[in-house]
Write an enzyme that holds these catalytic residues in place. Sequence first.
Site, short mmCIF file in Angstrom:
data_model
loop_
_atom_site.label_atom_id
_atom_site.label_comp_id
_atom_site.label_asym_id
_atom_site.label_seq_id
_atom_site.Cartn_x
_atom_site.Cartn_y
_atom_site.Cartn_z
N HIS A 92 11.89 -28.06 51.72
CA HIS A 92 10.42 -28.16 51.76
C HIS A 92 9.94 -27.78 53.16
O HIS A 92 10.37 -28.37 54.15
CB HIS A 92 9.99 -29.58 51.42
CG HIS A 92 8.53 -29.81 51.61
ND1 HIS A 92 7.59 -29.34 50.73
CD2 HIS A 92 7.84 -30.47 52.59
CE1 HIS A 92 6.38 -29.70 51.15
NE2 HIS A 92 6.51 -30.39 52.28
N CYS A 134 -5.53 -27.75 61.95
CA CYS A 134 -5.04 -28.73 60.97
C CYS A 134 -3.99 -29.68 61.55
O CYS A 134 -3.70 -30.71 60.96
CB CYS A 134 -4.50 -28.04 59.73
SG CYS A 134 -2.94 -27.16 59.98
N CYS A 190 17.51 -21.93 51.07
CA CYS A 190 18.06 -23.25 50.73
C CYS A 190 17.08 -24.15 49.98
O CYS A 190 17.44 -25.26 49.61
CB CYS A 190 18.57 -23.96 51.98
SG CYS A 190 17.27 -24.57 53.07
N CYS A 202 11.92 -22.92 51.66
CA CYS A 202 12.78 -21.90 52.22
C CYS A 202 13.33 -21.04 51.09
O CYS A 202 13.80 -21.56 50.08
CB CYS A 202 13.92 -22.54 53.01
SG CYS A 202 15.14 -21.35 53.62
N CYS A 245 14.40 -21.66 59.49
CA CYS A 245 14.62 -22.89 58.74
C CYS A 245 15.68 -23.71 59.49
O CYS A 245 16.78 -23.22 59.74
CB CYS A 245 15.08 -22.58 57.32
SG CYS A 245 15.49 -24.06 56.36
N CYS A 248 19.00 -24.19 57.25
CA CYS A 248 19.97 -23.12 56.92
C CYS A 248 19.91 -21.91 57.84
O CYS A 248 20.74 -21.01 57.72
CB CYS A 248 19.79 -22.69 55.48
SG CYS A 248 18.32 -21.68 55.18
N ARG A 254 -3.02 -19.41 54.83
CA ARG A 254 -2.65 -20.34 55.89
C ARG A 254 -1.42 -21.10 55.43
O ARG A 254 -1.49 -21.96 54.58
CB ARG A 254 -3.78 -21.32 56.20
CG ARG A 254 -3.38 -22.41 57.20
CD ARG A 254 -4.55 -23.31 57.58
NE ARG A 254 -5.24 -23.89 56.45
CZ ARG A 254 -5.05 -25.13 55.99
NH1 ARG A 254 -4.16 -25.93 56.56
NH2 ARG A 254 -5.75 -25.57 54.96
#
Length: 121
Positions: A81, A44, A78, A75, A26, A29, A96
């Site tokens: 998104h 994708c 924290c 996450c 992440c 964090c 996925r």
Amino acid sequence: MARDKGTEWAFTGKYWDSKEKGTYYCAACGNPLFVSDTKFESGCGWPSFYQPVSKTSVIYTPDNSHGMQRTEVQCGRCKAHLGHVFDDGPPPTGLRYCINSVILDFEKAKDAEKKFNDNEK
């Protein structure tokens, strides 16, 4: 983007087509999220993984925005998104995890052979 639940454009993030071996963290964090061994080409346009590092690496929340029913991935530390998870992935999980590159940091796997050779000098 991590706090306002935004999404980068497909095929523009720095990790969508990366083949390097290592661990994804992440960017907000430092929490370990995914390893490259679980990354796959889904077509994708975002980095796709079939499982997180651990059950506590990520959390799941319902996302009914944009007229769709999806599962948001955040996450586990924290709550930034990360993206969304879908049930059209490969074995062994069938999942996925479609993740934004902008919220990921990456650390290359240590090259054991190089390290061994360097120690032999």
